[in-house]
Design an enzyme around this catalytic site. Structure first.
Site, PDB file in Angstrom:
ATOM      1  N   HIS A  50      20.285   8.016   4.731  1.00 54.72           N
ATOM      2  CA  HIS A  50      20.638   6.676   4.488  1.00 54.72           C
ATOM      3  C   HIS A  50      21.642   6.680   3.338  1.00 54.72           C
ATOM      4  O   HIS A  50      21.864   5.434   2.528  1.00 54.72           O
ATOM      5  CB  HIS A  50      19.370   6.029   4.121  1.00 54.72           C
ATOM      6  CG  HIS A  50      18.468   5.648   5.215  1.00 54.72           C
ATOM      7  ND1 HIS A  50      17.952   6.569   5.755  1.00 54.72           N
ATOM      8  CD2 HIS A  50      18.494   4.432   5.939  1.00 54.72           C
ATOM      9  CE1 HIS A  50      17.241   6.046   7.013  1.00 54.72           C
ATOM     10  NE2 HIS A  50      17.421   4.804   6.976  1.00 54.72           N
ATOM     11  N   GLY A 103       7.823  10.863  -4.930  1.00 52.11           N
ATOM     12  CA  GLY A 103       9.027  10.564  -5.678  1.00 52.11           C
ATOM     13  C   GLY A 103       9.240  11.541  -6.925  1.00 52.11           C
ATOM     14  O   GLY A 103      10.272  11.627  -7.544  1.00 52.11           O
ATOM     15  N   ASP A 162       8.241   5.575  -0.478  1.00 47.71           N
ATOM     16  CA  ASP A 162       9.351   4.999   0.377  1.00 47.71           C
ATOM     17  C   ASP A 162       9.308   5.497   1.822  1.00 47.71           C
ATOM     18  O   ASP A 162       9.653   6.616   2.304  1.00 47.71           O
ATOM     19  CB  ASP A 162      10.628   5.370  -0.114  1.00 47.71           C
ATOM     20  CG  ASP A 162      11.790   5.033   0.691  1.00 47.71           C
ATOM     21  OD1 ASP A 162      11.771   4.303   1.553  1.00 47.71           O
ATOM     22  OD2 ASP A 162      13.010   5.146   0.400  1.00 47.71           O
ATOM     23  N   MET A 163       8.466   4.590   2.768  1.00 48.91           N
ATOM     24  CA  MET A 163       8.293   5.302   3.900  1.00 48.91           C
ATOM     25  C   MET A 163       8.670   4.036   5.286  1.00 48.91           C
ATOM     26  O   MET A 163       8.379   3.062   4.854  1.00 48.91           O
ATOM     27  CB  MET A 163       6.735   5.346   4.012  1.00 48.91           C
ATOM     28  CG  MET A 163       5.791   4.101   3.779  1.00 48.91           C
ATOM     29  SD  MET A 163       3.807   4.349   4.069  1.00 48.91           S
ATOM     30  CE  MET A 163       4.080   4.518   5.751  1.00 48.91           C
ATOM     31  N   LYS A 166      -1.560   2.689  13.913  1.00 48.07           N
ATOM     32  CA  LYS A 166      -1.809   2.173  12.557  1.00 48.07           C
ATOM     33  C   LYS A 166      -0.226   1.674  12.165  1.00 48.07           C
ATOM     34  O   LYS A 166       0.049   0.684  11.525  1.00 48.07           O
ATOM     35  CB  LYS A 166      -2.399   3.041  11.373  1.00 48.07           C
ATOM     36  CG  LYS A 166      -3.841   3.098  11.656  1.00 48.07           C
ATOM     37  CD  LYS A 166      -4.436   4.151  10.712  1.00 48.07           C
ATOM     38  CE  LYS A 166      -6.004   4.438  10.907  1.00 48.07           C
ATOM     39  NZ  LYS A 166      -6.425   5.374  10.120  1.00 48.07           N
TER      40      LYS A 166
END
Length: 347
Positions: A46, A308, A175-176, A228
């Site tokens: 990204h 992180g 961040d998933m 989920k």
């Protein structure tokens, strides 16, 4: 094959490419820095990898390079903006900063954005709110690219969810994506000629596979946590589209434009010291993180680390020795910077 590029050279080349694509200098500077920092942090999928695709979306008219967020309505600590299809990064930076400002005034601040475009790495904006000293949360509602559990066709967005905790000894940042691997990560492995370390989706025969190209072909990416992950993706869509008073993933499916074009986004900043003293809260966080990180590792050479914690180490390494980037992507960015906008996205 990957090569190493000096950070300042990478950022300046991306900035030049974005200016050639029609962005003004200020927006190009903001976007180029975030693209370069994402790659420096190890999130190539990204970061620089997305530059050719972003330029293509500008040319298609799916991103307005001059679009600015405009306030639509405010209620207390919450504000709603129309992103006017502006660059996803610059709009999201504005929203994260504004949410932190509202939290400074009210204890909690929420900014929602409709008619947004792809914000690239979602964790950037949770992290930015943490840099303001606030707990940061953000997520998105985008078009379908992942199957609901029990289905063999994409029917829900892979909506990322990001949370950052402003621990002074190092921010803890989740961040998933709602899939085991984001599609951008599949592209990173494919470009490197590598298989995934864990199965990431289904091949044409309906079997779980490690091959990123097979998953990209079927678009049957594996939801994280199976049922989920797809359920969480749906809930995030319902919340974001309502709070932003914007489009759902189904609306974007009907429009059939590019990645995240016209999506809804939410940014929430919270003062972590609403009911406790700063020193006490920081001590709680340090104790909790230390206990988690001291858990016995499966591999002695790979100690347990909270989410992180590796990011800034990777950034320091990138600043010292250069940012890793796929040589084909780098060639594309250089070509755009030289004025050739006719580049095919390979990310």
């Amino acid at each position: 094959m990957s090569i190493k590029i000096d950070f300042d050279m990478l950022m300046s080349t991306i900035k030049k490419a974005l200016i050639n694509a029609g962005m003004d200098e200020d927006k190009a500077d903001i976007c180029a820095r975030i693209h370069a920092e994402s790659s420096a942090d190890g999130v190539e999928s990204h970061g620089a990898n997305r530059v050719p695709r972003f330029v293509d979306y500008i040319q298609r008219g799916w991103v307005n390079p001059h679009g600015e967020p405009v306030l639509v309505k405010q209620r207390g600590f919450a504000q709603n903006y129309d992103g006017n299809l502006g660059p996803g990064i610059s709009n999201a930076v504005f929203c994260a900063d504004r949410a932190a400002e509202l939290a400074k005034e009210h204890g909690i601040g929420m900014v929602t954005l409709k008619n947004a475009t792809h914000w690239m790495r979602g964790g950037t904006y949770a992290w930015k709110m943490a840099e303001h000293g606030k707990i940061g949360m953000c997520w998105i509602a985008t078009e379908s690219c992942m199957p609901m559990w029990g289905s063999d066709e994409p029917s829900i967005g892979n909506n990322p969810f990001c949370v950052a905790v402003p621990r002074e000894d190092g921010e803890i940042v989740l961040d998933m994506a709602m899939s085991q691997y984001a599609f951008g990560k599949l592209g990173v492995y494919r470009l490197a000629g590598k298989n995934l370390p864990y199965p990431g989706g289904f091949d044409e025969q309906g079997n779980l596979t490690y091959d990123p190209g097979s998953i990209e072909k079927t678009k049957r990416i594996l939801p994280t946590g199976y049922w989920k992950g797809s359920s969480m993706a749906l809930i995030l869509d319902l919340l974001a589209s309502a709070l932003a008073n914007g489009k759902t993933g189904a609306d974007l499916d009907d429009e059939k434009r590019g990645s995240c074009t016209g999506c809804s986004q939410v940014f929430i900043a919270i003062d972590p010291y609403l009911f406790g003293e700063k020193e006490d809260i920081q001590n709680k966080w340090n104790t909790r993180v230390k206990r988690a990180d001291s858990a016995h590792p499966i591999d002695p050479d790979s100690p347990v680390q909270s989410p992180g914690e590796n990011t800034m180490k990777r950034r320091m390494e990138s600043m010292k020795n250069g940012v890793k980037i796929d040589e084909q992507i780098w060639a594309q960015i250089q070509s755009i910077a030289d004025g050739n906008l006719d580049v095919t996205d390979i990310s």
